[in-house]
Write an enzyme that holds these catalytic residues in place. Structure first.
Site, PDB file in Angstrom:
ATOM      1  N   SER A 130       0.402 -15.883 -42.083  1.00  0.00           N
ATOM      2  CA  SER A 130      -0.966 -15.928 -42.590  1.00  0.00           C
ATOM      3  C   SER A 130      -1.843 -14.913 -41.835  1.00  0.00           C
ATOM      4  CB  SER A 130      -1.478 -17.365 -42.474  1.00  0.00           C
ATOM      5  OG  SER A 130      -2.589 -17.572 -43.303  1.00  0.00           O
ATOM      6  N   ASP A 285       3.057 -18.952 -53.060  1.00  0.00           N
ATOM      7  CA  ASP A 285       1.786 -18.783 -52.343  1.00  0.00           C
ATOM      8  C   ASP A 285       0.718 -18.337 -53.339  1.00  0.00           C
ATOM      9  OD1 ASP A 285      -0.338 -17.933 -50.622  1.00  0.00           O
ATOM     10  OD2 ASP A 285       1.115 -17.613 -49.025  1.00  0.00           O
ATOM     11  N   HIS A 314       1.573 -21.624 -49.659  1.00  0.00           N
ATOM     12  CA  HIS A 314       1.272 -20.892 -48.435  1.00  0.00           C
ATOM     13  C   HIS A 314       1.894 -21.563 -47.213  1.00  0.00           C
ATOM     14  CE1 HIS A 314      -0.827 -18.078 -45.927  1.00  0.00           C
ATOM     15  NE2 HIS A 314      -1.429 -19.031 -45.256  1.00  0.00           N
TER      16      HIS A 314
END
Lengths: 336, 336
Positions: A130, A285, A314
């Site tokens: 991320s 995601d 995600h």
């Protein structure tokens, strides 16, 4: 007792203007720096994440990133309360007056930590998830001769418009709560707005299939409402709104080409990366979709795309199977 | 002058309990009912939609649903201010005290309109979008011998968990605004919460590809922020929060099997549909994903799945190309 150390950066001038006096970079190391100083792995933190959140996802004895082999540095992204942040910086830079910090700034600070404190000139690998993964991209574009390999997981080199929409909606949920009080909420956080944020996040964070198959049951939540309240709302309620908003600004302005060497030319920045890369988006995601990673890999010279076959969206790296998929890729990078 | 008529339902007992005295069903007709009364098409309204929003999407001279050929009835879903709604019902059922109305109730009322006012016993087609499309499913399950064909567009026969999450997040955005005042906001709507809702909706409503390709430019919005403010925020600011919340309740409880004939057995309800169906999800719809439509079609006896190849997400029917795709399917239903 803090489980991390502080590297005193002194007064730092920021990319977008303003200076933070006595800026602090929080970090933790694991393992031992060998004599050749060639066993360095950097695993930066991510949005909402603390230093101690990183090892369970990426690091462990016998795993691809192994403190028995590697000298692992976990630097804390500015804005989450460990490095300099809205919540821990004195006036006149308190709360919403904390200046805007870019990924470029963060990686510059991390570079100073590695070079000034440890005399490191070579990084085996930068790997994270991320906003942490974006720092891997940032490292490789900002110090192309220093970074040998990167494993950016569920992230992007430049924040996409759809991602921007997601971020603006969660930020708006927080600041629209009158209890936010322009950032001066003191000890009474804007919980109502943060709970709205939590529900928005729940939709974007996991996939349609995750909810269709009610996989939240496997995480101990019997119903959607339990999952929303006990996991998502509780998670964000434990964070500081101004800190989150500071990191959202960093995320919104993510762009590895936003630096003098590339002048905003993202293709040029990606092509300048010398590190060997395995780019690992999650198949489901919603804010870092594989299609964006695919375009990035195509623009890089030594990169491979491996889509994590996950239904966790995600949050793939929190799934043991997906973690193994990521570890396999990191092993290939380190041993390939 | 109202552009629609009112059918006085009298006092109606609702499926979930409570009675609405002097309940009103708003409707509009287009075209002429032929002598055989066999040219009837029903196009119900949808969430946030008014009666006059329906014709531009589904009806027109020379189109599949054509007022020169068909007698078209557009009944207004309860809760949007045309039929009985929180905003137009007197105390003690004003605002949040307006009772819960199901799809079953809505279609029962529409059935009364068609039979009592027009003496209609056969419906050629029920076609609509979103909550309107779910009413097509509802009609076919509730009056299987009366409905010859249905074209449910971007909807489902039963509201899925992921859809539930979306709806709860937008409802929470509205009611979390202190200006909502438990529904008694009077002339000062909870605009702040509705703007958060608008931004959430923007993310779910269109697809990742729509934003990646900045298709909002084709709709006259130069930037994401323009699109969010000028389109999405303006759209919801013109709606009444209590009305939206009433319709969200209806949507959340969507389930064509929630009626005595099926006792909650969705497979049984779908199998009981005698109408010929072409089910039209949008390829990129995020809250009514094609995978759910596929399962529904598999459970029906005379249904075909046609996925609209759209990047407009849930809003495919607003795209001329996608509208033509839908019209072609409706032509096949009516002439096939």
């Amino acid at each position: 007792m803090a489980s991390y150390e502080i590297f005193e950066l002194g007064n730092v001038a920021l990319q977008k203007g303003s200076t933070i006096p006595n800026a602090k970079l929080a970090f933790k190391t694991m393992g031992t720096l060998n004599e050749a100083k060639d066993n360095v792995v950097v695993c930066p933190t991510w949005f909402t994440g603390y230093i101690d959140d990183v090892p369970p996802i990426f690091i462990g004895k016998g795993r691809a990133i192994d403190p028995d082999k590697h000298f692992i540095v976990i630097p804390a992204l500015f804005g989450m309360g460990e490095s300099s942040s809205p919540s821990n910086t004195p006036a006149p830079q308190e709360f919403v007056r904390f200046p805007h910090v870019t990924y470029y700034d963060n990686v510059s600070f991390q570079h100073r930590l590695l070079t000034e404190k440890f005399g490191i000139t070579e990084i085996l690998l930068v790997a994270s998830w991320s906003m942490g993964g974006t720092q891997a991209y940032q490292w490789a574009a900002q110090y192309p001769d220093m970074v040998k390999a990167i494993a950016p997981v569920a992230c992007s080199a430049k924040t996409a418009v759809y991602n921007e929409l997601f971020l603006k909606s969660i930020r708006k949920a927080m600041v629209s709560d009158p209890a936010y009080k322009g950032g001066y909420y003191g000890d009474v956080p804007p919980l109502s707005g943060m709970r709205v944020m939590a529900q928005i996040y729940a939709g974007w964070g996991m996939s349609e299939e995750f909810y269709r198959k009610e996989v939240f049951r496997a995480f101990g939540h019997d119903t959607l409402d339990d999952f929303l309240v006990d996991f998502w709302e509780a998670y964000f309620a434990a964070r500081d709104a101004n800190n989150l908003i500071s990191q959202i600004w960093t995320w919104l302005h993510g762009d590895i080409s936003a630096q003098p060497a590339y002048g905003g030319d993202i293709a040029k920045a990606l092509a300048a990366i010398k590190a060997k890369a395995i780019v690992l988006p999650s198949a489901t995601d919603q804010y870092f979709p594989p299609v964006d990673s695919e375009a990035e890999v195509a623009a890089m010279k030594n990169a491979e795309l491996r889509v994590i076959p996950s239904i966790l969206g995600h949050f793939a790296p929190f799934n043991p199977d997906d973690q193994k998929f990521i570890d396999d890729a990191i092993n290939d990078l380190l041993n390939g």
